[in-house]
Design a protein around this motif. Structure first.
Motif, PDB file in Angstrom:
ATOM      1  N   LEU A  65      18.362 -14.081  -6.393  1.00  0.00           N
ATOM      2  CA  LEU A  65      19.231 -13.954  -7.558  1.00  0.00           C
ATOM      3  C   LEU A  65      19.131 -12.562  -8.148  1.00  0.00           C
ATOM      4  O   LEU A  65      18.105 -11.901  -8.031  1.00  0.00           O
ATOM      5  CB  LEU A  65      18.843 -14.988  -8.615  1.00  0.00           C
ATOM      6  N   GLY A  66      20.177 -12.124  -8.787  1.00  0.00           N
ATOM      7  CA  GLY A  66      20.160 -10.844  -9.480  1.00  0.00           C
ATOM      8  C   GLY A  66      20.899  -9.765  -8.710  1.00  0.00           C
ATOM      9  O   GLY A  66      21.197  -9.895  -7.518  1.00  0.00           O
ATOM     10  N   SER A  67      21.160  -8.685  -9.422  1.00  0.00           N
ATOM     11  CA  SER A  67      21.885  -7.564  -8.849  1.00  0.00           C
ATOM     12  C   SER A  67      21.087  -6.923  -7.718  1.00  0.00           C
ATOM     13  O   SER A  67      19.911  -6.605  -7.882  1.00  0.00           O
ATOM     14  CB  SER A  67      22.153  -6.538  -9.958  1.00  0.00           C
ATOM     15  N   GLY A  68      21.723  -6.749  -6.601  1.00  0.00           N
ATOM     16  CA  GLY A  68      21.074  -6.098  -5.466  1.00  0.00           C
ATOM     17  C   GLY A  68      20.064  -6.961  -4.730  1.00  0.00           C
ATOM     18  O   GLY A  68      19.294  -6.458  -3.922  1.00  0.00           O
ATOM     19  N   ALA A  69      20.049  -8.261  -5.016  1.00  0.00           N
ATOM     20  CA  ALA A  69      19.092  -9.164  -4.366  1.00  0.00           C
ATOM     21  C   ALA A  69      19.414  -9.275  -2.876  1.00  0.00           C
ATOM     22  O   ALA A  69      20.562  -9.178  -2.454  1.00  0.00           O
ATOM     23  CB  ALA A  69      19.130 -10.539  -5.012  1.00  0.00           C
ATOM     24  N   ALA A  70      18.383  -9.484  -2.096  1.00  0.00           N
ATOM     25  CA  ALA A  70      18.530  -9.597  -0.649  1.00  0.00           C
ATOM     26  C   ALA A  70      19.110 -10.948  -0.265  1.00  0.00           C
ATOM     27  O   ALA A  70      19.060 -11.906  -1.038  1.00  0.00           O
ATOM     28  CB  ALA A  70      17.164  -9.411   0.012  1.00  0.00           C
ATOM     29  N   SER A  71      19.641 -11.015   0.946  1.00  0.00           N
ATOM     30  CA  SER A  71      20.121 -12.283   1.494  1.00  0.00           C
ATOM     31  C   SER A  71      19.909 -12.290   2.998  1.00  0.00           C
ATOM     32  O   SER A  71      19.701 -11.249   3.608  1.00  0.00           O
ATOM     33  CB  SER A  71      21.602 -12.503   1.165  1.00  0.00           C
TER      34      SER A  71
END
Length: 135
Positions: free
Chosen positions: A45-51
């Motif tokens: 979660l959050g801005s720029g979070a990895a996936s």
């Protein structure tokens, strides 16, 4: 060189084959639906979070993602989504993104107390009535 002489050869051999990866939570998805899932996506979660995502999978197939591979830090939340080609989820053109909601059993927060736990979501229904349930 002197340090190596102090370590028994057997200990060196054992550590060479030990896994450095600890047990971590993982999220799995079982396709029990009448359509192909384009990909399972687990995101922090959050801005720029990895996936991290999987390849496509059809009926009867299970795909998994370890939270440590995303990576999702302990104490952080994550989302579980899957993409299908057409349907009733959030669609943009022919690509539809469906979300598996959190519940009282899995609040979708990476916790050390869940180390080694596997959360399996089952996808059922048709593309126009897709459902995702935690098993």
């Amino acid at each position: 060189m002197k340090l190596l002489k102090l370590i028994p050869a057997a200990a060196i051999a054992l550590t060479a084959f030990m896994s450095l990866e600890g047990k971590t939570e993982q999220v799995c998805m079982y396709n029990n639906a009448s359509y192909v899932v384009d990909e399972l996506v687990v995101s922090g979660l959050g801005s720029g979070a990895a996936s991290k995502n999987t390849s496509s999978f059809s009926l009867g197939i299970t795909k998994c993602i370890k939270l440590g591979d995303v990576p999702v830090p302990y104490g952080s939340g994550y989302t579980v989504k899957y993409n299908i080609e057409a349907g009733s989820c959030d669609c943009y053109g022919t690509n539809c993104v469906c979300t598996c909601e959190s519940d009282s059993r899995n609040n979708q927060v990476h916790n050390s107390s869940n180390s080694g736990k596997t959360w399996t979501y089952e996808i059922t229904g048709t593309s126009m009535n897709s459902r995702c349930n935690l098993q």
